[in-house]
Motif scaffolding. Structure first.
Motif, mmCIF file in Angstrom:
data_model
loop_
_atom_site.group_PDB
_atom_site.id
_atom_site.type_symbol
_atom_site.label_atom_id
_atom_site.label_comp_id
_atom_site.label_asym_id
_atom_site.label_seq_id
_atom_site.Cartn_x
_atom_site.Cartn_y
_atom_site.Cartn_z
ATOM 1 N N PHE A 46 0.812 -1.215 0.000
ATOM 2 C CA PHE A 46 0.000 0.000 0.000
ATOM 3 C C PHE A 46 0.853 1.275 0.000
ATOM 4 O O PHE A 46 0.336 2.362 -0.224
ATOM 5 C CB PHE A 46 -0.974 0.003 1.175
ATOM 6 C CG PHE A 46 -1.983 -1.124 1.109
ATOM 7 C CD1 PHE A 46 -2.435 -1.615 -0.111
ATOM 8 C CD2 PHE A 46 -2.455 -1.707 2.261
ATOM 9 C CE1 PHE A 46 -3.351 -2.651 -0.184
ATOM 10 C CE2 PHE A 46 -3.384 -2.743 2.206
ATOM 11 C CZ PHE A 46 -3.825 -3.218 0.985
ATOM 12 N N LYS A 50 -2.353 2.221 -4.328
ATOM 13 C CA LYS A 50 -3.500 2.643 -3.527
ATOM 14 C C LYS A 50 -4.377 1.432 -3.212
ATOM 15 O O LYS A 50 -4.601 0.584 -4.086
ATOM 16 C CB LYS A 50 -4.327 3.691 -4.275
ATOM 17 C CG LYS A 50 -3.610 5.003 -4.450
ATOM 18 C CD LYS A 50 -4.474 5.990 -5.208
ATOM 19 C CE LYS A 50 -3.718 7.301 -5.377
ATOM 20 N NZ LYS A 50 -4.509 8.276 -6.128
ATOM 21 N N PRO A 51 -4.888 1.351 -1.973
ATOM 22 C CA PRO A 51 -5.705 0.193 -1.588
ATOM 23 C C PRO A 51 -6.877 -0.086 -2.527
ATOM 24 O O PRO A 51 -7.155 -1.247 -2.842
ATOM 25 C CB PRO A 51 -6.198 0.551 -0.184
ATOM 26 C CG PRO A 51 -5.130 1.447 0.357
ATOM 27 C CD PRO A 51 -4.650 2.244 -0.829
ATOM 28 N N GLU A 52 -7.532 0.964 -3.026
ATOM 29 C CA GLU A 52 -8.666 0.722 -3.930
ATOM 30 C C GLU A 52 -8.204 0.159 -5.276
ATOM 31 O O GLU A 52 -8.887 -0.675 -5.881
ATOM 32 C CB GLU A 52 -9.523 1.989 -4.116
ATOM 33 C CG GLU A 52 -8.770 3.195 -4.617
ATOM 34 C CD GLU A 52 -8.134 4.061 -3.524
ATOM 35 O OE1 GLU A 52 -7.681 5.172 -3.859
ATOM 36 O OE2 GLU A 52 -8.057 3.639 -2.358
ATOM 37 N N VAL A 53 -7.034 0.568 -5.735
ATOM 38 C CA VAL A 53 -6.473 0.015 -6.973
ATOM 39 C C VAL A 53 -6.050 -1.431 -6.737
ATOM 40 O O VAL A 53 -6.294 -2.316 -7.562
ATOM 41 C CB VAL A 53 -5.283 0.867 -7.473
ATOM 42 C CG1 VAL A 53 -4.586 0.205 -8.650
ATOM 43 C CG2 VAL A 53 -5.750 2.272 -7.825
ATOM 44 N N TRP A 54 -5.425 -1.682 -5.584
ATOM 45 C CA TRP A 54 -5.036 -3.047 -5.217
ATOM 46 C C TRP A 54 -6.260 -3.960 -5.224
ATOM 47 O O TRP A 54 -6.227 -5.052 -5.776
ATOM 48 C CB TRP A 54 -4.360 -3.041 -3.843
ATOM 49 C CG TRP A 54 -4.062 -4.408 -3.315
ATOM 50 C CD1 TRP A 54 -2.954 -5.166 -3.568
ATOM 51 C CD2 TRP A 54 -4.893 -5.197 -2.454
ATOM 52 N NE1 TRP A 54 -3.052 -6.375 -2.919
ATOM 53 C CE2 TRP A 54 -4.226 -6.405 -2.222
ATOM 54 C CE3 TRP A 54 -6.127 -4.985 -1.855
ATOM 55 C CZ2 TRP A 54 -4.751 -7.418 -1.421
ATOM 56 C CZ3 TRP A 54 -6.656 -5.989 -1.056
ATOM 57 C CH2 TRP A 54 -5.957 -7.183 -0.848
ATOM 58 N N GLN A 55 -7.355 -3.505 -4.613
ATOM 59 C CA GLN A 55 -8.571 -4.305 -4.527
ATOM 60 C C GLN A 55 -9.122 -4.637 -5.909
ATOM 61 O O GLN A 55 -9.514 -5.764 -6.174
ATOM 62 C CB GLN A 55 -9.635 -3.567 -3.698
ATOM 63 C CG GLN A 55 -10.902 -4.351 -3.480
ATOM 64 C CD GLN A 55 -10.679 -5.598 -2.640
ATOM 65 O OE1 GLN A 55 -10.031 -5.543 -1.606
ATOM 66 N NE2 GLN A 55 -11.180 -6.725 -3.100
ATOM 67 N N GLN A 56 -9.128 -3.658 -6.803
ATOM 68 C CA GLN A 56 -9.701 -3.851 -8.138
ATOM 69 C C GLN A 56 -8.797 -4.654 -9.074
ATOM 70 O O GLN A 56 -9.279 -5.486 -9.836
ATOM 71 C CB GLN A 56 -9.989 -2.494 -8.791
ATOM 72 C CG GLN A 56 -11.103 -1.729 -8.137
ATOM 73 C CD GLN A 56 -11.241 -0.322 -8.719
ATOM 74 O OE1 GLN A 56 -10.381 0.151 -9.453
ATOM 75 N NE2 GLN A 56 -12.321 0.342 -8.364
ATOM 76 N N GLU A 57 -7.489 -4.402 -9.008
ATOM 77 C CA GLU A 57 -6.591 -4.952 -10.018
ATOM 78 C C GLU A 57 -5.683 -6.094 -9.555
ATOM 79 O O GLU A 57 -5.160 -6.832 -10.396
ATOM 80 C CB GLU A 57 -5.713 -3.836 -10.587
ATOM 81 C CG GLU A 57 -6.512 -2.752 -11.283
ATOM 82 C CD GLU A 57 -5.639 -1.638 -11.830
ATOM 83 O OE1 GLU A 57 -4.431 -1.866 -12.056
ATOM 84 O OE2 GLU A 57 -6.182 -0.533 -12.024
#
Length: 129
Positions: A46, A50-57
């Motif tokens: 992280f 970014k955590p939201e990018v990590w979650q999606q990709e």
């Protein structure tokens, strides 16, 4: 190739900060750096994604946990497919003109149980009843 590990069982001692800054500086100086985040908290990951990018990709298929899962199911594969090159930090590193690069194999919050899963598989024990 040199390998440097930053390891300590105690939390809050600066492992993530030292690792992220040392890797970034080495890349700035022209080295090619590969970070392997093995911490279930994924703080190093992280630091660069970014955590939201990590979650999606990344979360479902491009983390070190995917590799561990494959081992437990007798289907190991090359770690190379998990390597990512974080864009933001590498944009800055390119400004140095030294040719360095920082790559990362991201962690996964699900790593918390991997050690138990591997130990039971290797030892023949069964933690599920």
């Amino acid at each position: 190739m040199q390998v440097t590990s930053v390891i300590n069982y105690k939390g809050g001692v600066g492992k993530t900060s030292i690792t992220a800054n040392l890797a970034s500086e080495l890349a700035w100086l022209g080295y090619r750096v590969l970070l392997l985040d093995m911490d279930a908290q994924a703080s190093l990951t992280f630091s660069f994604i970014k955590p939201e990018v990590w979650q999606q990709e990344y979360a479902s298929s491009k983390t070190i946990k995917k590799w561990f899962d494959a081992i437990t199911q007798q289907g190991a594969f090359s770690l190379e497919s998990l390597v990512t090159t974080p864009e933001t930090v590498n944009t800055e590193i390119k400004k140095s003109g030294n040719g360095g690069r920082l790559d990362l194999i991201p962690s996964n919050l699900g790593l918390i149980n991997v050690d138990l899963e591997l130990a039971t598989q290797l030892g023949g024990a069964n933690i599920r009843r």
